[in-house]
Design a protein around this motif. Structure first.
Motif, PDB file in Angstrom:
ATOM      1  N   LEU A 126     107.236  24.308  83.528  1.00 49.65           N
ATOM      2  CA  LEU A 126     107.147  22.465  84.061  1.00 49.65           C
ATOM      3  C   LEU A 126     106.602  21.821  82.990  1.00 49.65           C
ATOM      4  O   LEU A 126     106.271  20.757  82.839  1.00 49.65           O
ATOM      5  N   ALA A 127     105.073  22.612  82.637  1.00 50.09           N
ATOM      6  CA  ALA A 127     104.751  21.692  82.019  1.00 50.09           C
ATOM      7  C   ALA A 127     104.945  20.798  80.462  1.00 50.09           C
ATOM      8  O   ALA A 127     104.417  20.535  79.897  1.00 50.09           O
ATOM      9  N   ILE A 128     105.588  21.963  80.414  1.00 52.41           N
ATOM     10  CA  ILE A 128     105.919  22.379  78.269  1.00 52.41           C
ATOM     11  C   ILE A 128     107.246  21.425  78.708  1.00 52.41           C
ATOM     12  O   ILE A 128     107.018  19.674  77.812  1.00 52.41           O
ATOM     13  N   PRO A 129     107.748  21.275  79.396  1.00 49.03           N
ATOM     14  CA  PRO A 129     108.704  19.118  79.259  1.00 49.03           C
ATOM     15  C   PRO A 129     108.670  18.542  79.482  1.00 49.03           C
ATOM     16  O   PRO A 129     108.968  17.375  79.333  1.00 49.03           O
ATOM     17  N   PHE A 130     107.534  18.448  80.585  1.00 48.45           N
ATOM     18  CA  PHE A 130     107.193  17.271  81.178  1.00 48.45           C
ATOM     19  C   PHE A 130     106.223  16.619  80.450  1.00 48.45           C
ATOM     20  O   PHE A 130     105.523  16.052  80.543  1.00 48.45           O
ATOM     21  N   LYS A 131     105.745  17.592  79.591  1.00 46.67           N
ATOM     22  CA  LYS A 131     104.413  17.258  78.840  1.00 46.67           C
ATOM     23  C   LYS A 131     103.473  16.781  79.333  1.00 46.67           C
ATOM     24  O   LYS A 131     102.660  15.376  78.868  1.00 46.67           O
ATOM     25  N   SER A 132     102.600  17.317  81.089  1.00 47.00           N
ATOM     26  CA  SER A 132     102.182  17.102  82.092  1.00 47.00           C
ATOM     27  C   SER A 132     100.932  18.487  82.494  1.00 47.00           C
ATOM     28  O   SER A 132     102.091  19.052  82.542  1.00 47.00           O
ATOM     29  N   TYR A 133      99.505  18.156  82.656  1.00 47.17           N
ATOM     30  CA  TYR A 133      99.080  19.067  83.691  1.00 47.17           C
ATOM     31  C   TYR A 133      99.242  18.885  84.816  1.00 47.17           C
ATOM     32  O   TYR A 133      98.924  19.623  85.755  1.00 47.17           O
ATOM     33  N   PHE A 134      99.520  17.264  85.159  1.00 46.48           N
ATOM     34  CA  PHE A 134      99.225  17.255  86.573  1.00 46.48           C
ATOM     35  C   PHE A 134     100.928  17.315  87.616  1.00 46.48           C
ATOM     36  O   PHE A 134     101.189  17.729  88.546  1.00 46.48           O
ATOM     37  N   GLN A 135     101.507  16.888  86.485  1.00 50.60           N
ATOM     38  CA  GLN A 135     103.348  16.630  87.128  1.00 50.60           C
ATOM     39  C   GLN A 135     103.152  17.862  87.936  1.00 50.60           C
ATOM     40  O   GLN A 135     104.390  17.743  88.652  1.00 50.60           O
ATOM     41  N   PRO A 136     103.725  19.462  87.115  1.00 54.56           N
ATOM     42  CA  PRO A 136     103.773  20.412  87.465  1.00 54.56           C
ATOM     43  C   PRO A 136     103.361  20.444  89.027  1.00 54.56           C
ATOM     44  O   PRO A 136     104.118  21.488  89.190  1.00 54.56           O
ATOM     45  N   LEU A 137     102.532  20.208  89.629  1.00 55.96           N
ATOM     46  CA  LEU A 137     101.176  20.388  90.664  1.00 55.96           C
ATOM     47  C   LEU A 137     101.762  19.713  91.120  1.00 55.96           C
ATOM     48  O   LEU A 137     102.081  19.865  92.388  1.00 55.96           O
ATOM     49  N   ILE A 138     102.487  18.401  90.759  1.00 47.34           N
ATOM     50  CA  ILE A 138     103.403  17.471  92.428  1.00 47.34           C
ATOM     51  C   ILE A 138     104.125  18.125  92.456  1.00 47.34           C
ATOM     52  O   ILE A 138     104.801  18.209  93.906  1.00 47.34           O
ATOM     53  N   VAL A 139     105.552  18.676  91.840  1.00 49.95           N
ATOM     54  CA  VAL A 139     106.817  19.372  91.575  1.00 49.95           C
ATOM     55  C   VAL A 139     106.381  20.572  93.408  1.00 49.95           C
ATOM     56  O   VAL A 139     107.908  20.851  93.682  1.00 49.95           O
ATOM     57  N   MET A 140     105.334  21.464  92.424  1.00 50.02           N
ATOM     58  CA  MET A 140     105.070  22.394  93.193  1.00 50.02           C
ATOM     59  C   MET A 140     104.255  22.402  94.867  1.00 50.02           C
ATOM     60  O   MET A 140     103.868  23.427  95.098  1.00 50.02           O
TER      61      MET A 140
END
Length: 343
Positions: free
Chosen positions: A169-183
């Motif tokens: 998730l971090a690769i396409p979002f280019k963010s460290y925090f948005q994957p945490l929102i998804v998870m």
């Protein structure tokens, strides 16, 4: 086991400083014999034993009248320092790592008993009981050990899966925090799975945990769709006009909630209704898979309802935190005398 006389110390024997080992050692030497020497005769090894004559080894009375040497000197009849109780010795003595072991086995009626609760109660009982016997230890083997090893490997697999999902998730979002929102919805999927077992009257099992593991990838999909749409909508709103960052984020979140509601709900409902035939199947072959189906079906429904509320809220909270961090950086730069660059 064979019949035997078991030696137990009396209070008088304890007062004289004797131990059970002292008495058994002396009785063994007197009746079985003490090896005095070995004589080599050709290829034969002849052992010379010293023991009581056979006339003094024929009856229990001879044993009871045997004189036992005391630690402080002197002797006393065996009958005065110990009691003899008839019993049976072990048929076999099993040892593991040179420790004497006893195996206690039982079959559990899984229809009437929760195996996990039973093991927990049994462990608590044994821990309390063995406080009285510091030289004894225990371990749960068999199915209990296999279940513990399976759970340990499953939890390790879950941690690896979470890490891989985060990276993907971090690769396409280019963010460290948005994957945490998804998870962030993953724990609520597990809660839904537990509630589903409670509603269906089913016990949690290894298959239930495997179902929760499969559920992780399913519940992430809805959350991923929501966050991705918010990002795209946010970019579209920013390109259309001159709006503040808060207004852009709010419009993107509201638009995503309305536009993605029907696709997310339909995806989850089709998954749940697709599993209904398996949930109510009564065949023997299906009983093995029903706990997994309960975890996936009810976990998806519960996580979907949470996704529609939690993901937009977490996205808004993340933007507020980023704004606060940005303000703090600018304040630090202003205090240090460095000109702040425009955000």
């Amino acid at each position: 086991g064979k019949e035997e006389l078991q030696v137990e110390l009396t209070e008088q024997g304890l007062a004289l400083g004797l131990t059970r080992r002292d008495i058994i050692l002396q009785v063994g030497r007197a009746f079985k014999g003490f090896e005095a020497q070995r004589v080599q005769r050709g290829r034969d090894d002849v052992r010379v034993l010293v023991r009581f004559p056979i006339t003094e080894r024929r009856s229990i009375a001879d044993l009871e009248n045997m004189l036992i040497s005391l630690p402080g000197g002197g002797q006393a009849p065996l009958l005065h320092v110990a009691s003899l109780k008839p019993g049976r010795g072990p048929a076999a003595i099993n040892r593991i790592d040179q420790y004497r072991t006893v195996s206690v086995t039982a079959d559990i009626d899984k229809q009437a008993t929760n195996t996990t609760v039973l093991q927990s109660d049994l462990k608590a009982y044994l821990d309390e009981l063995l406080l009285q016997y510091p030289g004894i230890s225990y371990s749960l083997e068999g199915e209990a050990r296999e279940q513990q090893e399976s759970l340990s490997s499953i939890f390790t697999g879950i941690l690896v899966a979470l890490f891989v999902i985060y990276c993907l998730l971090a690769i396409p979002f280019k963010s460290y925090f948005q994957p945490l929102i998804v998870m962030s919805v993953i724990p609520f999927g597990a809660v839904g799975a537990v509630l589903g077992h409670w509603l269906m009257g089913a016990d949690l099992s290894i298959m239930s945990v495997l179902g929760i593991m499969a559920l992780i990838g399913v519940v992430v999909n809805d959350s991923l769709v929501m966050v991705d749409f918010i990002n795209k909508r946010r970019q579209s709103v920013a390109e259309k006009g001159n709006h503040g960052i808060n207004e852009i984020v709010n419009k993107a979140i509201l638009s995503a909630g309305v536009s993605r509601f029907r696709p997310i709900m339909l995806t989850s409902l089709t998954t749940f209704f697709g599993l209904l035939p398996l949930l109510f199947e009564r065949s023997t072959q299906a009983q093995f898979l029903i706990p997994m189906a309960i975890s996936v079906g009810f976990g998806v429904i519960f996580a979907t309802l949470i996704t529609l509320i939690l993901v937009p809220v977490n996205y808004r909270i993340m933007e507020d935190i980023k704004a606060q961090v940005s303000c703090l950086k600018n304040w630090i730069k202003a205090k240090s005398g460095k000109p702040s660059l425009p955000e």
